[in-house]
Design a protein around this motif. Structure first.
Motif, PDB file in Angstrom:
ATOM      1  N   ILE A   1      11.013  11.826 -13.778  1.00 54.87           N
ATOM      2  CA  ILE A   1      11.273  12.288 -12.412  1.00 54.87           C
ATOM      3  C   ILE A   1      10.040  13.001 -11.852  1.00 54.87           C
ATOM      4  O   ILE A   1       9.620  12.740 -10.719  1.00 54.87           O
ATOM      5  CB  ILE A   1      12.522  13.195 -12.376  1.00 54.87           C
ATOM      6  CG1 ILE A   1      13.760  12.359 -12.751  1.00 54.87           C
ATOM      7  CG2 ILE A   1      12.697  13.815 -10.995  1.00 54.87           C
ATOM      8  CD1 ILE A   1      15.064  13.130 -12.696  1.00 54.87           C
ATOM      9  N   VAL A   2       9.447  13.892 -12.640  1.00 53.20           N
ATOM     10  CA  VAL A   2       8.254  14.624 -12.171  1.00 53.20           C
ATOM     11  C   VAL A   2       7.127  13.634 -11.838  1.00 53.20           C
ATOM     12  O   VAL A   2       6.483  13.739 -10.789  1.00 53.20           O
ATOM     13  CB  VAL A   2       7.787  15.647 -13.236  1.00 53.20           C
ATOM     14  CG1 VAL A   2       6.484  16.306 -12.810  1.00 53.20           C
ATOM     15  CG2 VAL A   2       8.854  16.700 -13.467  1.00 53.20           C
ATOM     16  N   ALA A   3       6.921  12.649 -12.715  1.00 50.10           N
ATOM     17  CA  ALA A   3       5.848  11.669 -12.499  1.00 50.10           C
ATOM     18  C   ALA A   3       6.075  10.897 -11.194  1.00 50.10           C
ATOM     19  O   ALA A   3       5.138  10.646 -10.433  1.00 50.10           O
ATOM     20  CB  ALA A   3       5.776  10.704 -13.678  1.00 50.10           C
ATOM     21  N   ILE A   4       7.332  10.530 -10.938  1.00 49.35           N
ATOM     22  CA  ILE A   4       7.617   9.770  -9.713  1.00 49.35           C
ATOM     23  C   ILE A   4       7.371  10.634  -8.485  1.00 49.35           C
ATOM     24  O   ILE A   4       6.784  10.190  -7.505  1.00 49.35           O
ATOM     25  CB  ILE A   4       9.061   9.231  -9.729  1.00 49.35           C
ATOM     26  CG1 ILE A   4       9.265   8.318 -10.934  1.00 49.35           C
ATOM     27  CG2 ILE A   4       9.357   8.455  -8.447  1.00 49.35           C
ATOM     28  CD1 ILE A   4      10.720   8.056 -11.244  1.00 49.35           C
ATOM     29  N   ILE A   5       7.840  11.899  -8.540  1.00 52.05           N
ATOM     30  CA  ILE A   5       7.647  12.786  -7.385  1.00 52.05           C
ATOM     31  C   ILE A   5       6.146  12.943  -7.093  1.00 52.05           C
ATOM     32  O   ILE A   5       5.715  12.869  -5.938  1.00 52.05           O
ATOM     33  CB  ILE A   5       8.313  14.156  -7.638  1.00 52.05           C
ATOM     34  CG1 ILE A   5       9.838  13.977  -7.717  1.00 52.05           C
ATOM     35  CG2 ILE A   5       7.953  15.146  -6.544  1.00 52.05           C
ATOM     36  CD1 ILE A   5      10.593  15.223  -8.123  1.00 52.05           C
ATOM     37  N   MET A   6       5.347  13.132  -8.156  1.00 47.74           N
ATOM     38  CA  MET A   6       3.902  13.302  -7.961  1.00 47.74           C
ATOM     39  C   MET A   6       3.279  12.087  -7.281  1.00 47.74           C
ATOM     40  O   MET A   6       2.391  12.218  -6.444  1.00 47.74           O
ATOM     41  CB  MET A   6       3.204  13.508  -9.306  1.00 47.74           C
ATOM     42  CG  MET A   6       3.312  14.928  -9.817  1.00 47.74           C
ATOM     43  SD  MET A   6       2.721  15.045 -11.512  1.00 47.74           S
ATOM     44  CE  MET A   6       1.018  15.585 -11.240  1.00 47.74           C
ATOM     45  N   THR A   7       3.725  10.916  -7.664  1.00 49.63           N
ATOM     46  CA  THR A   7       3.042   9.713  -7.189  1.00 49.63           C
ATOM     47  C   THR A   7       3.621   9.135  -5.902  1.00 49.63           C
ATOM     48  O   THR A   7       2.919   8.457  -5.175  1.00 49.63           O
ATOM     49  CB  THR A   7       3.001   8.636  -8.288  1.00 49.63           C
ATOM     50  OG1 THR A   7       4.210   8.687  -9.027  1.00 49.63           O
ATOM     51  CG2 THR A   7       1.844   8.848  -9.218  1.00 49.63           C
ATOM     52  N   ILE A   8       4.912   9.423  -5.587  1.00 52.67           N
ATOM     53  CA  ILE A   8       5.390   8.861  -4.317  1.00 52.67           C
ATOM     54  C   ILE A   8       4.730   9.559  -3.135  1.00 52.67           C
ATOM     55  O   ILE A   8       4.714   9.030  -2.041  1.00 52.67           O
ATOM     56  CB  ILE A   8       6.929   8.865  -4.156  1.00 52.67           C
ATOM     57  CG1 ILE A   8       7.527  10.251  -4.227  1.00 52.67           C
ATOM     58  CG2 ILE A   8       7.585   7.927  -5.155  1.00 52.67           C
ATOM     59  CD1 ILE A   8       9.046  10.253  -4.030  1.00 52.67           C
TER      60      ILE A   8
ATOM     61  N   VAL B   1       1.731   9.673  -2.753  1.00 52.49           N
ATOM     62  CA  VAL B   1       0.629   8.778  -2.385  1.00 52.49           C
ATOM     63  C   VAL B   1       1.090   7.740  -1.365  1.00 52.49           C
ATOM     64  O   VAL B   1       0.327   7.319  -0.493  1.00 52.49           O
ATOM     65  CB  VAL B   1       0.063   8.063  -3.632  1.00 52.49           C
ATOM     66  CG1 VAL B   1      -0.940   7.003  -3.244  1.00 52.49           C
ATOM     67  CG2 VAL B   1      -0.595   9.064  -4.544  1.00 52.49           C
ATOM     68  N   LEU B   2       2.368   7.340  -1.467  1.00 51.06           N
ATOM     69  CA  LEU B   2       2.903   6.351  -0.523  1.00 51.06           C
ATOM     70  C   LEU B   2       2.847   6.869   0.904  1.00 51.06           C
ATOM     71  O   LEU B   2       2.755   6.102   1.857  1.00 51.06           O
ATOM     72  CB  LEU B   2       4.357   6.008  -0.874  1.00 51.06           C
ATOM     73  CG  LEU B   2       4.560   5.208  -2.157  1.00 51.06           C
ATOM     74  CD1 LEU B   2       6.043   5.046  -2.435  1.00 51.06           C
ATOM     75  CD2 LEU B   2       3.912   3.839  -2.033  1.00 51.06           C
ATOM     76  N   GLU B   3       2.946   8.190   1.026  1.00 48.54           N
ATOM     77  CA  GLU B   3       2.922   8.812   2.355  1.00 48.54           C
ATOM     78  C   GLU B   3       1.505   8.757   2.957  1.00 48.54           C
ATOM     79  O   GLU B   3       1.331   8.855   4.163  1.00 48.54           O
ATOM     80  CB  GLU B   3       3.390  10.264   2.203  1.00 48.54           C
ATOM     81  CG  GLU B   3       3.916  10.926   3.437  1.00 48.54           C
ATOM     82  CD  GLU B   3       5.170  10.246   3.953  1.00 48.54           C
ATOM     83  OE1 GLU B   3       5.210   9.976   5.166  1.00 48.54           O
ATOM     84  OE2 GLU B   3       6.096   9.959   3.165  1.00 48.54           O
TER      85      GLU B   3
ATOM     86  N   TYR C   1      -1.701  16.770  -0.138  1.00 48.03           N
ATOM     87  CA  TYR C   1      -1.335  16.014  -1.333  1.00 48.03           C
ATOM     88  C   TYR C   1      -2.032  16.574  -2.565  1.00 48.03           C
ATOM     89  O   TYR C   1      -1.405  16.789  -3.605  1.00 48.03           O
ATOM     90  CB  TYR C   1      -1.694  14.537  -1.126  1.00 48.03           C
ATOM     91  CG  TYR C   1      -1.659  13.711  -2.382  1.00 48.03           C
ATOM     92  CD1 TYR C   1      -0.517  13.657  -3.163  1.00 48.03           C
ATOM     93  CD2 TYR C   1      -2.769  12.975  -2.786  1.00 48.03           C
ATOM     94  CE1 TYR C   1      -0.487  12.899  -4.323  1.00 48.03           C
ATOM     95  CE2 TYR C   1      -2.745  12.218  -3.940  1.00 48.03           C
ATOM     96  CZ  TYR C   1      -1.600  12.187  -4.712  1.00 48.03           C
ATOM     97  OH  TYR C   1      -1.575  11.445  -5.855  1.00 48.03           O
TER      98      TYR C   1
ATOM     99  N   PHE D   1       0.029  17.957  -5.671  1.00 49.96           N
ATOM    100  CA  PHE D   1      -0.154  17.281  -6.957  1.00 49.96           C
ATOM    101  C   PHE D   1      -0.437  18.303  -8.054  1.00 49.96           C
ATOM    102  O   PHE D   1       0.190  18.302  -9.110  1.00 49.96           O
ATOM    103  CB  PHE D   1      -1.311  16.286  -6.839  1.00 49.96           C
ATOM    104  CG  PHE D   1      -1.516  15.410  -8.053  1.00 49.96           C
ATOM    105  CD1 PHE D   1      -0.938  14.152  -8.114  1.00 49.96           C
ATOM    106  CD2 PHE D   1      -2.300  15.816  -9.127  1.00 49.96           C
ATOM    107  CE1 PHE D   1      -1.125  13.318  -9.218  1.00 49.96           C
ATOM    108  CE2 PHE D   1      -2.494  14.996 -10.236  1.00 49.96           C
ATOM    109  CZ  PHE D   1      -1.907  13.742 -10.274  1.00 49.96           C
TER     110      PHE D   1
END
Lengths: 191, 191, 191, 191
Positions: B13-20, B22-24, B46, B50
């Motif tokens: 979950i933490v990894a996904i939050i950190m990397t989504i 970037v989508l923004e 960001y 991060f």
């Protein structure tokens, strides 16, 4: 630190970065080969970025099997390396959208260089804390490798002025070279 | 509970939050440095988010290496903490889009504070169930740390009224301070 | 099957489903509290869905610590359960966008019911292959629990006809009840 | 290589590919059954792709429990397989948007075929490095299986000329057949 957990955390982030680049590949607008063909540059940039990340993951795997101990210092070097890698989707999307621009190719190259420097920082941190594996860890920063990287970067800088998109072709060939050249024994340690 | 599985679930979950986040960060509109430069505020927000998440992950790693036992209570505190962290991409995106607004800066600060409170809840839950590691676990809620956090929050509240975006600068410096200040031995336990 | 690997694969999917719902929460359009307030329904739906998934993960964790053996049959029941859960972001996004509609509330409820049935299928598959833990595994499909679920669903069906959005309130309270009511010892096994 | 880490990395990528296809399923525009119904083709394509990926994951799990050693060669075959799979969301989105087109159905089939070839490459790499498990590993490339796959592909090629969307129906049935037909003992090894 708990090496297994740092590895798992790192792998999750790397896996997400590799796959969110697919989100940037839009579903073609219209059911024609032409619409599909319009995505070819992004597809090509994605292909290169995907395998460059896989190459660096392979090196990271090699490093972490030889390093017994992950210190606080190494953890932060690892985070800086992950942050630089996380800029890859933006750089890939930008060069995919504007492949004939020196600016987008230059930005891709810049991200690649910063990412490589962060990797070096990680290698040196691991060497400092795991002197017993110094020999194996140093393989990744040996002069031969550094010189080769330097040549690739200079080649990119030159190419950008003529055909910008050549930049990712050169980096892709560079990655391919390392995939093939890396000694077969690099897969040996398995703990 | 199975500590390894709770850790892996949390890390994903933490990894996904950190990397989504970037989508923004949109691909710049146009192949110019100017278009890239238009993203600078979001990029900066960001960067801070991060590393704030990485800092908190480091603390979480410290906690979980010292806690032998993850109870039902601690699991739910962990979920609340993850939920608060999951608001970070929205808060980051909002302040990145409107950096000169007290509202967006205030919201970023609010998410940060709630996230910090949830972390405290997690620490206290772990202390309650792992009295044998009380001493090590309490380091994360020691008065010195709490006072420092308080000062950072007050500084943010003041800064928001003058230059709202200073809020993330202050929180970023706060995070940096903890990265440097955390005792070197915090990386010692490795199970 | 390799239980650890099935767990890790499951956890990655669950973690992604939980967090991609955040992507649906748009950055407010404009730096005002009003713009933030416009997101309140989606935020609320997200909050409920996040914790419903966390609750079901807790049950999954309980199941897998008691089940020694994951058969091919159980693997496919697990996949069906994951697929149903993967519809949760769409259902959450839809009710968040149109909270006063019987259709969106009914769809949310339908996804919830199918997801619950898939979970039952998983429990029965695990019981069939792990008869030595029958007693512990059956706790999750005991009559008391089934009747309670039935009542919640009927309450939702009634509420939908008056105030559709009450549907997620009821399911949220149902989830909260199970978080609190689940016996404390449910966190005991840790392998 | 460290088999556990390669598995975890692979699983994270597979899990993300499976779930980002949900992002393509837009929240219906309007609170009506009609709006929901407009998504039916994409939903169906998503259902098929989700279970095709789960089927291939099951085979991957079988392979990796029998392979003791993951060589550099096998790692790269694994990456090629992951890359081909990562094209699945685009292929699924495209056929979902234009189900009556030979082009979109043909592209879906092409991705499926390339993905299957990459899987064969992975199987042969693993056989080469793990001769002691040759017998178990070869099950996945046995002639019976190859012929069956060939027939499915030819059936798709024929069907595309009449009703393009039949292509995913046939591949779905093919996947279902393998889910049922795979010998029960395929779940036995658990290390």
């Amino acid at each position: 630190m708990n090496k297994g957990r740092v590895e798992a955390f790192t792998d999750a982030i790397v896996a997400i970065i590799m796959t969110i680049m697919v989100l940037e590949m839009k579903v073609p607008e219209g059911p024609s080969l032409k619409a599909l063909f319009a995505e070819r540059v992004y597809f090509f940039a994605y292909l290169i970025s995907f395998f460059l990340i896989a190459t660096t993951w392979y090196s990271h795997h090699y490093l972490f099997t030889h390093a017994k101990w992950i210190s606080k210092r190494a953890f932060w070097a690892n985070c800086i390396w992950l942050f630089m890698m996380s800029l890859s989707p933006v750089a890939t999307g930008w060069i995919g959208a504007y492949p004939n621009s020196r600016t987008t190719a230059g930005f891709y190259l810049l991200v690649y260089v910063l990412w490589g420097l962060a990797f070096r920082l990680l290698v040196y941190s691991l060497i400092r804390d795991n002197s017993e594996s110094r020999q194996q860890l140093q393989l990744l920063v040996q002069p031969k490798r550094s010189i080769f990287e330097m040549i690739a970067i200079v080649a990119c800088l030159v190419a950008i002025n003529f055909v910008p998109v050549l930049c990712i072709v050169i980096l892709g060939l560079d990655g391919l070279f390392w995939i093939v050249y890396t000694p077969r024994e690099s897969d040996k340690p398995n703990h």
